[in-house]
Structures are given as structure tokens and as C-alpha cells.
Design a protein around this motif. Structure first.
Motif, short mmCIF file in Angstrom:
data_model
loop_
_atom_site.label_atom_id
_atom_site.label_comp_id
_atom_site.label_asym_id
_atom_site.label_seq_id
_atom_site.Cartn_x
_atom_site.Cartn_y
_atom_site.Cartn_z
N MET A 36 20.65 63.52 59.00
CA MET A 36 21.89 63.20 58.07
C MET A 36 21.68 62.25 56.91
O MET A 36 22.33 62.11 55.91
CB MET A 36 22.96 62.57 58.98
N SER A 37 20.37 61.51 56.94
CA SER A 37 20.09 60.70 56.07
C SER A 37 19.43 61.25 54.82
O SER A 37 19.17 60.53 53.80
CB SER A 37 19.37 59.36 56.55
N ARG A 38 19.18 62.56 54.96
CA ARG A 38 18.21 63.17 53.93
C ARG A 38 19.16 63.54 52.81
O ARG A 38 20.42 63.74 52.62
CB ARG A 38 17.90 64.53 54.29
N ILE A 39 18.79 63.31 51.55
CA ILE A 39 19.50 63.44 50.16
C ILE A 39 19.45 64.88 49.88
O ILE A 39 18.30 65.52 49.78
CB ILE A 39 18.98 62.60 49.01
N ARG A 40 20.73 65.30 49.86
CA ARG A 40 20.81 66.87 49.35
C ARG A 40 20.38 66.87 47.88
O ARG A 40 20.57 66.19 47.04
CB ARG A 40 22.17 67.44 49.55
N LEU A 41 19.72 68.16 47.52
CA LEU A 41 19.28 68.54 46.19
C LEU A 41 20.44 69.09 45.39
O LEU A 41 20.57 70.25 45.75
CB LEU A 41 18.06 69.26 46.44
N ASN A 42 21.05 68.65 44.31
CA ASN A 42 21.96 69.07 43.34
C ASN A 42 21.38 69.56 42.42
O ASN A 42 19.98 69.40 41.90
CB ASN A 42 22.97 68.41 43.38
N GLN A 43 22.19 70.22 41.44
CA GLN A 43 21.51 70.65 40.18
C GLN A 43 21.03 69.69 39.05
O GLN A 43 19.92 69.98 38.48
CB GLN A 43 22.54 71.66 39.44
N ASP A 73 5.08 80.30 33.11
CA ASP A 73 5.07 81.04 34.27
C ASP A 73 5.16 80.12 35.46
O ASP A 73 5.84 80.41 36.49
CB ASP A 73 3.70 81.72 34.06
N GLN A 74 4.31 79.01 35.31
CA GLN A 74 4.22 77.97 36.50
C GLN A 74 5.63 77.28 36.60
O GLN A 74 6.29 77.52 37.82
CB GLN A 74 3.39 76.96 36.28
N MET A 75 6.36 77.21 35.38
CA MET A 75 7.67 76.62 35.55
C MET A 75 8.73 77.49 36.18
O MET A 75 9.73 77.16 37.03
CB MET A 75 8.21 76.12 34.19
N LYS A 76 8.47 78.85 36.01
CA LYS A 76 9.48 79.67 36.61
C LYS A 76 9.14 79.77 38.04
O LYS A 76 10.50 79.84 38.69
CB LYS A 76 9.07 81.27 35.88
N GLU A 77 8.14 79.73 38.55
CA GLU A 77 7.95 79.65 39.90
C GLU A 77 8.48 78.37 40.56
O GLU A 77 9.11 78.48 41.79
CB GLU A 77 6.42 79.77 40.26
N ILE A 78 8.38 77.29 39.80
CA ILE A 78 8.78 75.97 40.20
C ILE A 78 10.31 76.16 40.43
O ILE A 78 10.88 75.55 41.28
CB ILE A 78 8.26 74.84 39.24
N LYS A 79 10.89 76.58 39.44
CA LYS A 79 12.48 76.39 39.45
C LYS A 79 13.05 77.46 40.48
O LYS A 79 14.03 77.23 41.07
CB LYS A 79 13.03 77.11 37.99
N ILE A 80 12.16 78.55 40.67
CA ILE A 80 12.75 79.54 41.96
C ILE A 80 12.65 78.49 43.10
O ILE A 80 13.42 78.59 44.09
CB ILE A 80 11.67 80.52 42.18
N GLY A 81 11.40 77.89 43.55
CA GLY A 81 11.34 77.09 44.58
C GLY A 81 12.54 75.79 44.73
O GLY A 81 13.06 75.91 45.71
N LYS A 117 15.40 76.00 43.37
CA LYS A 117 16.59 76.52 43.56
C LYS A 117 16.90 76.83 45.22
O LYS A 117 17.88 76.84 45.62
CB LYS A 117 16.80 77.98 42.89
N GLY A 118 16.01 77.20 45.86
CA GLY A 118 15.88 77.43 47.25
C GLY A 118 15.88 76.25 48.16
O GLY A 118 16.08 76.42 49.27
N TYR A 119 15.57 75.09 47.67
CA TYR A 119 15.42 73.90 48.50
C TYR A 119 16.93 73.52 48.50
O TYR A 119 17.83 73.19 47.42
CB TYR A 119 14.52 72.78 47.87
#
Length: 332
Positions: free
Chosen positions: A7-14, A248-256, A258-260
Motif C-alpha cells: 500500500m505504501s508503494r508509489i504508483r507510476l503515472n505518465q 532503439d534502447q529508448m524504445k525498449e525502455i519506454k515499453i518497459g 509502460k508496463g510497470y
């Protein structure tokens, strides 16, 4: 206990995703990768490369249009109002008599003596090996690569825009940044373009356009100029390969990202990739990654809004200092 921790974890927003992605882009561009090292090495050679190419071109041109010829042409042009025969130019057609592959009457391959000719443009936006002579934005890639640091230090400029928009049709985003880049770099009348073109220009006799005068040279000279043109293309390719690797690296990072669901997951990813940041730092920063609620940083930010008449060198130093501070914050 686990439930309370969850419950104390901070949600990841955009907003947090964007902040972390911006910090990651800066971090990836600073990494001493093979692609970046290649770009840096070739960039260091560019001035000498162009100077040597120009010295050769000048030698060829001056053999055809001697200093005495130029002096006489200026004399006649200044004496008679209807004489306009000399002007400064930076691009030339050179040719030599060589052998070209052809076909005989039976369509068999044969070698035939013919004139080998090519256009060599020493202007900042001049064509290079691999560029599209019909695309002005493509030829701009050399200037964007060479003056990348200067463009990065400017608001609303992006030296990597052609790489980021590669394969896409013309669009307002691409047009905006190309126009801003070109405006900052200047042309024949201003900015870096003017400085560059004035360095590489000669007085030539003839008509207005370089294609109206093809100047003879030998095969060795011609091939040396071809190598100069190819070397410029290799530098542009090195810039493209480096930034493409980052994208290319940033593309993979943004996918990750987005999923967190939680901020600590994104922080863990950043740490694994060599960027050490904290959740408090992300929460207290704006979308550019600058810590604005720290009193000292906020005060410096406000002070920086005054007396904005900075030189180009000051702007570059400010940008480099910012990136250094980002890297130090990452380590801390």
C-alpha cells in the motif's frame, strides 16, 4: 506486513514515466559506447578533412583559372558595366578522361573511353556520398552532425531530428525542427553557413552556375576528391548509427516503463542500466528531470531567467553543465 508495504508503494503515472525516460535519454547519450566513440573520432577529423579536400580543389581550379586570369577578369568587369564574368563559388564539376563500361552491338560488355565527371560541393549543406542531391533536408544532415552540441544548446532545435523521423513522411514536427536548425546554422548570408562558405570559396570565371563549367583534373585527383566526399558520408552515418542505437534502447525502455505499475520498478530498471536515481528525486522534479523544489536549484533557475543575452559559447557551457549535473545526480 507485505500488504502494508504494498500500500505504501508509489504508483507510476505518465508524468513519472516521462521524467525517467528523459533522464535515461541524457544518460544513454553520455555513455562511451562504440557508436558514440566512432562519432566523436570522426567529428574530430572533419575540419582537417575539409581543409585538405579544399586545398586539392583549389589547386585544380587555379591551374585552370590562374590568379592572373582572375585579376584580368576583375579589371574588365570593373571597367565595363556590361561585363559580368566573375564571381565567388564553392562548388565545382571536375572531370577526367577515363574508361566506362558500355555494350557493343551484340550487347556484350566492353570498356569505352569516356569523360568521368562529378559534382563536388564544399558548402556546409553540400552533398556527400550517400546523400540525396534532390533532398535539402538530407544534405543538412552533415551540418546537424557537425554542430550537434551547438544545436543541442538551443531551445527548439534538435540535431537528431532527421534520424528520429527516419522513414516518416514530411510532417509539421519534422518541418519545425529542420527549420529551426537551419535558421540557427544560417546560410550563405548569416551564421555558421556564412562562416563556412566564406572559408571555402574561390573567384571563378564563367557563368553563374557551376554546372556550366567542368574543370579538368587527373584521375588521382578525382579519386581523392571522391574519398573526401565519402568520408563526409561516413561521418553522417556514424552520427546516425549512434543516435539510432540510443533510440532503439529508448524504445525498449519506454515499453518497459509502460508496463510497470509502481515507481520502484522503474527506479530498479534505471539502476540496472547504470542510472542511479531515487523516487524522491523523480517526485520532486519537473518533466525535464531538473530538481526545481530544491531551494538552491530553484534560485539558480530564477536567476537564469535574467540577463539572457548569452553568447553561443555560454549556451553550450550551460548545456554541458546541466548534463554534468544530471550525471552527478545519477551517481549520488
Amino acid at each position: 506486513m507485505e500488504r502494508g508495504k504494498s500500500m505504501s508503494r508509489i504508483r507510476l503515472n505518465q508524468e513519472y514515466r516521462n521524467k525517467i525516460a528523459n533522464r535515461m535519454r541524457v544518460h544513454l547519450e553520455q555513455e562511451p559506447t562504440q557508436e558514440k566513440t566512432k562519432y566523436d573520432e570522426l567529428k574530430a577529423d572533419q575540419i582537417e578533412l575539409n581543409d585538405k579536400g579544399w586545398d586539392l580543389a583549389e589547386t585544380i581550379v587555379r591551374k585552370h583559372y590562374t590568379p592572373e586570369d582572375v585579376k584580368m577578369a576583375y579589371h574588365l568587369q570593373n571597367k565595363f558595366e556590361n561585363v559580368s564574368t566573375i564571381a565567388k563559388d564553392s562548388c565545382f564539376h571536375f572531370h577526367y578522361l577515363g574508361m566506362k563500361e558500355d555494350r557493343d552491338y551484340d550487347n556484350n560488355p566492353i570498356m569505352k573511353e569516356d569523360t568521368i565527371e562529378e559534382h563536388f560541393d564544399f558548402r556546409l549543406g553540400g552533398a556527400f556520398e550517400g546523400s540525396d542531391s534532390n533532398s535539402s533536408s538530407r544534405d543538412s544532415a552533415y551540418g546537424y552532425a557537425l554542430y550537434r552540441d551547438e544545436l543541442k544548446a538551443q531551445d527548439n532545435c534538435n540535431p537528431d531530428i532527421l534520424i528520429e523521423q527516419e522513414g516518416k513522411e514530411q510532417n509539421p514536427h519534422l518541418t519545425k525542427y529542420c527549420d529551426n536548425n537551419d535558421k540557427y546554422l544560417g546560410n550563405e548570408d548569416s551564421g555558421y553557413g556564412k562562416q563556412w562558405n566564406e572559408k571555402y570559396q574561390l573567384d571563378l570565371i564563367g557563368r553563374e552556375y557551376c554546372r556550366d563549367r567542368s574543370i579538368a583534373c587527373n584521375q588521382e585527383q578525382f579519386m581523392m576528391l571522391k574519398q573526401w566526399k565519402q568520408a563526409k558520408g561516413h561521418f553522417v552515418i556514424a552520427h546516425r548509427n549512434w543516435i539510432k542505437s540510443v533510440l532503439d534502447q529508448m524504445k525498449e525502455i519506454k515499453i518497459g516503463l509502460k508496463g510497470y505499475k509502481y515507481l520502484d520498478e522503474a527506479i530498479e530498471l534505471s539502476t540496472e542500466l547504470g542510472l542511479n536515481i531515487t523516487d524522491a528525486e523523480i517526485i520532486r522534479t519537473n518533466s525535464t528531470g531538473l530538481v526545481i523544489y530544491n531551494p538552491k536549484n530553484l534560485a539558480e533557475r530564477v536567476k537564469g531567467m535574467k540577463n539572457k543575452n548569452h553568447s553561443r559559447e555560454d549556451k553550450i557551457k550551460a548545456r554541458l553543465l546541466y548534463e554534468k549535473q544530471q550525471a552527478e545526480n545519477s551517481v549520488n
